[in-house]
Design a protein around this motif. Structure first.
Motif, PDB file in Angstrom:
ATOM      1  N   GLY A 123      40.250 -64.658  -4.799  1.00 29.07           N
ATOM      2  CA  GLY A 123      39.441 -65.131  -3.685  1.00 29.07           C
ATOM      3  C   GLY A 123      39.931 -64.570  -2.364  1.00 29.07           C
ATOM      4  O   GLY A 123      39.147 -64.158  -1.514  1.00 29.07           O
ATOM      5  N   ARG A 124      41.266 -64.533  -2.191  1.00 29.47           N
ATOM      6  CA  ARG A 124      41.813 -63.976  -0.958  1.00 29.47           C
ATOM      7  C   ARG A 124      41.512 -62.492  -0.842  1.00 29.47           C
ATOM      8  O   ARG A 124      41.225 -61.978   0.233  1.00 29.47           O
ATOM      9  N   ALA A 125      41.578 -61.802  -1.959  1.00 28.57           N
ATOM     10  CA  ALA A 125      41.290 -60.362  -1.947  1.00 28.57           C
ATOM     11  C   ALA A 125      39.845 -60.095  -1.556  1.00 28.57           C
ATOM     12  O   ALA A 125      39.550 -59.172  -0.801  1.00 28.57           O
ATOM     13  N   ARG A 126      38.924 -60.919  -2.108  1.00 32.19           N
ATOM     14  CA  ARG A 126      37.508 -60.733  -1.755  1.00 32.19           C
ATOM     15  C   ARG A 126      37.291 -60.984  -0.272  1.00 32.19           C
ATOM     16  O   ARG A 126      36.528 -60.280   0.390  1.00 32.19           O
ATOM     17  N   SER A 127      37.945 -62.012   0.281  1.00 34.26           N
ATOM     18  CA  SER A 127      37.791 -62.322   1.701  1.00 34.26           C
ATOM     19  C   SER A 127      38.296 -61.176   2.559  1.00 34.26           C
ATOM     20  O   SER A 127      37.660 -60.782   3.534  1.00 34.26           O
ATOM     21  N   ALA A 128      39.463 -60.640   2.214  1.00 34.96           N
ATOM     22  CA  ALA A 128      40.014 -59.524   2.983  1.00 34.96           C
ATOM     23  C   ALA A 128      39.100 -58.311   2.918  1.00 34.96           C
ATOM     24  O   ALA A 128      38.923 -57.588   3.902  1.00 34.96           O
ATOM     25  N   ALA A 129      38.489 -58.087   1.758  1.00 31.25           N
ATOM     26  CA  ALA A 129      37.591 -56.939   1.607  1.00 31.25           C
ATOM     27  C   ALA A 129      36.370 -57.083   2.490  1.00 31.25           C
ATOM     28  O   ALA A 129      35.903 -56.113   3.085  1.00 31.25           O
ATOM     29  N   LYS A 162      51.343 -60.075  19.302  1.00 34.89           N
ATOM     30  CA  LYS A 162      50.674 -61.229  18.703  1.00 34.89           C
ATOM     31  C   LYS A 162      50.909 -61.280  17.195  1.00 34.89           C
ATOM     32  O   LYS A 162      51.163 -62.353  16.620  1.00 34.89           O
ATOM     33  N   GLN A 163      50.844 -60.137  16.544  1.00 41.08           N
ATOM     34  CA  GLN A 163      51.071 -60.076  15.109  1.00 41.08           C
ATOM     35  C   GLN A 163      52.489 -60.539  14.766  1.00 41.08           C
ATOM     36  O   GLN A 163      52.696 -61.320  13.827  1.00 41.08           O
ATOM     37  N   ASN A 164      53.475 -60.088  15.540  1.00 45.04           N
ATOM     38  CA  ASN A 164      54.856 -60.490  15.283  1.00 45.04           C
ATOM     39  C   ASN A 164      55.063 -61.979  15.517  1.00 45.04           C
ATOM     40  O   ASN A 164      55.826 -62.639  14.794  1.00 45.04           O
ATOM     41  N   LEU A 165      54.392 -62.536  16.513  1.00 48.15           N
ATOM     42  CA  LEU A 165      54.490 -63.971  16.773  1.00 48.15           C
ATOM     43  C   LEU A 165      53.907 -64.777  15.614  1.00 48.15           C
ATOM     44  O   LEU A 165      54.477 -65.793  15.197  1.00 48.15           O
ATOM     45  N   ASP A 166      52.761 -64.346  15.106  1.00 45.20           N
ATOM     46  CA  ASP A 166      52.154 -65.053  13.979  1.00 45.20           C
ATOM     47  C   ASP A 166      53.048 -64.988  12.747  1.00 45.20           C
ATOM     48  O   ASP A 166      53.180 -65.972  12.006  1.00 45.20           O
ATOM     49  N   ALA A 168      45.405 -52.099  11.582  1.00 45.13           N
ATOM     50  CA  ALA A 168      45.019 -52.526  12.922  1.00 45.13           C
ATOM     51  C   ALA A 168      44.203 -53.819  12.905  1.00 45.13           C
ATOM     52  O   ALA A 168      43.456 -54.093  13.840  1.00 45.13           O
ATOM     53  N   ALA A 169      44.334 -54.619  11.871  1.00 43.71           N
ATOM     54  CA  ALA A 169      43.618 -55.895  11.821  1.00 43.71           C
ATOM     55  C   ALA A 169      44.247 -56.819  10.788  1.00 43.71           C
ATOM     56  O   ALA A 169      44.744 -56.364   9.758  1.00 43.71           O
ATOM     57  N   TYR A 170      44.244 -58.103  11.089  1.00 41.84           N
ATOM     58  CA  TYR A 170      44.677 -59.104  10.116  1.00 41.84           C
ATOM     59  C   TYR A 170      43.898 -60.395  10.345  1.00 41.84           C
ATOM     60  O   TYR A 170      43.285 -60.597  11.396  1.00 41.84           O
ATOM     61  N   ARG A 184      38.861 -69.714  10.345  1.00 44.54           N
ATOM     62  CA  ARG A 184      39.467 -68.411  10.083  1.00 44.54           C
ATOM     63  C   ARG A 184      39.486 -67.644  11.403  1.00 44.54           C
ATOM     64  O   ARG A 184      38.543 -67.707  12.200  1.00 44.54           O
ATOM     65  N   THR A 185      40.564 -66.887  11.624  1.00 44.50           N
ATOM     66  CA  THR A 185      40.715 -66.077  12.831  1.00 44.50           C
ATOM     67  C   THR A 185      41.050 -64.642  12.445  1.00 44.50           C
ATOM     68  O   THR A 185      41.924 -64.407  11.611  1.00 44.50           O
ATOM     69  N   LEU A 186      40.348 -63.701  13.050  1.00 46.88           N
ATOM     70  CA  LEU A 186      40.597 -62.277  12.860  1.00 46.88           C
ATOM     71  C   LEU A 186      41.121 -61.705  14.159  1.00 46.88           C
ATOM     72  O   LEU A 186      40.547 -61.933  15.232  1.00 46.88           O
ATOM     73  N   LEU A 187      42.211 -60.945  14.100  1.00 50.02           N
ATOM     74  CA  LEU A 187      42.717 -60.203  15.250  1.00 50.02           C
ATOM     75  C   LEU A 187      42.611 -58.719  14.942  1.00 50.02           C
ATOM     76  O   LEU A 187      43.074 -58.264  13.885  1.00 50.02           O
ATOM     77  N   LEU A 188      42.001 -57.973  15.871  1.00 50.67           N
ATOM     78  CA  LEU A 188      41.701 -56.562  15.655  1.00 50.67           C
ATOM     79  C   LEU A 188      42.111 -55.745  16.872  1.00 50.67           C
ATOM     80  O   LEU A 188      41.860 -56.145  18.014  1.00 50.67           O
ATOM     81  N   TRP A 189      42.759 -54.611  16.636  1.00 48.89           N
ATOM     82  CA  TRP A 189      43.050 -53.658  17.706  1.00 48.89           C
ATOM     83  C   TRP A 189      42.268 -52.378  17.440  1.00 48.89           C
ATOM     84  O   TRP A 189      42.250 -51.863  16.325  1.00 48.89           O
TER      85      TRP A 189
END
Length: 220
Positions: free
Chosen positions: A10-16, A134-138, A151-153, A165-170
């Protein structure tokens, strides 16, 4: 299928799903080439140059947030003044921020929330650094970010009991944060797929709407 294996799938599908939104679309949209689709899910879109807008909610209009969902009332939050970031070695890189807060109506009539926040920096390197901080803080706070690509998580979120759910993108000079929250009383397991679709769609449309399509790509 139940247990840890089904959760991992399920996590893999969400990431995809989210990876597809920020992937290179050119060359992957025609035909049914499965190899191209898989590559798109792993690859960040080439860096772009982005512009600030005073009407960020307009970028979300004209298309359903996800299948069966409708966009309700929206509020623009856009500051035209440059702000100073906390830089390294005394530097104070400048950026301008714009964002949208929106109500969403789910197919069952419940109300969800969506927010976008885009920071457009004057320098690409400053945007990259802000994303990494921000990524390192999370990571340091154990929030368990799930990598989409380099460049995204994405990570789970909560708003007074609402699962989200929160997406951070550069991308180039842009750092984009998109969050979606389900209705009160929802369980994360039940709404996870819809949340990812909503975040995916909002991130794609916001980045594309702010992108200067006539400008050459900045150095990554």
């Amino acid at each position: 299928m139940h247990g840890p294996r089904s959760s991992a799938l399920g996590r893999a599908r969400s990431a995809a799903l989210i990876g597809l939104a920020v992937a290179v679309s050119a060359g992957c949209s025609g035909g049914g080439d499965g190899e191209n689709r898989e590559a798109a899910e792993r690859t960040a879109r080439p860096p772009g140059t982005h512009s600030w807008t005073s009407r960020p909610c307009d970028l979300l209009a004209g298309e359903a947030p996800a299948e069966g969902f409708t966009l309700g009332s929206t509020t623009d939050s856009a500051s035209p003044d440059s702000q100073e970031d906390i830089g390294e070695n005394g530097a104070r890189p400048l950026y301008r921020q714009t964002g949208c807060l929106a109500d969403l109506k789910a197919p069952d009539g419940t109300f969800w929330k969506l927010s976008t926040r885009a920071s457009v920096y004057e320098e690409t390197e400053a945007a990259r650094r802000a994303y990494r901080v921000k990524q390192n803080l999370d990571r340091a706070h154990g929030r368990g970010p799930e990598k989409v690509h380099d460049a995204a998580y994405v990570l789970s979120a909560d708003d007074q009991g609402r699962p989200g759910r929160t997406l951070l993108l550069w991308n180039g000079d842009l750092v984009l944060t998109v969050s979606a929250y389900a209705a009160h009383g929802s369980t994360e397991h039940a709404v996870r797929e819809d949340l990812d679709r909503i975040v995916d769609n909002a991130a794609r449309r916001t980045e594309d709407g702010l992108r200067d399509h006539g400008a050459s790509s900045p150095a990554a």
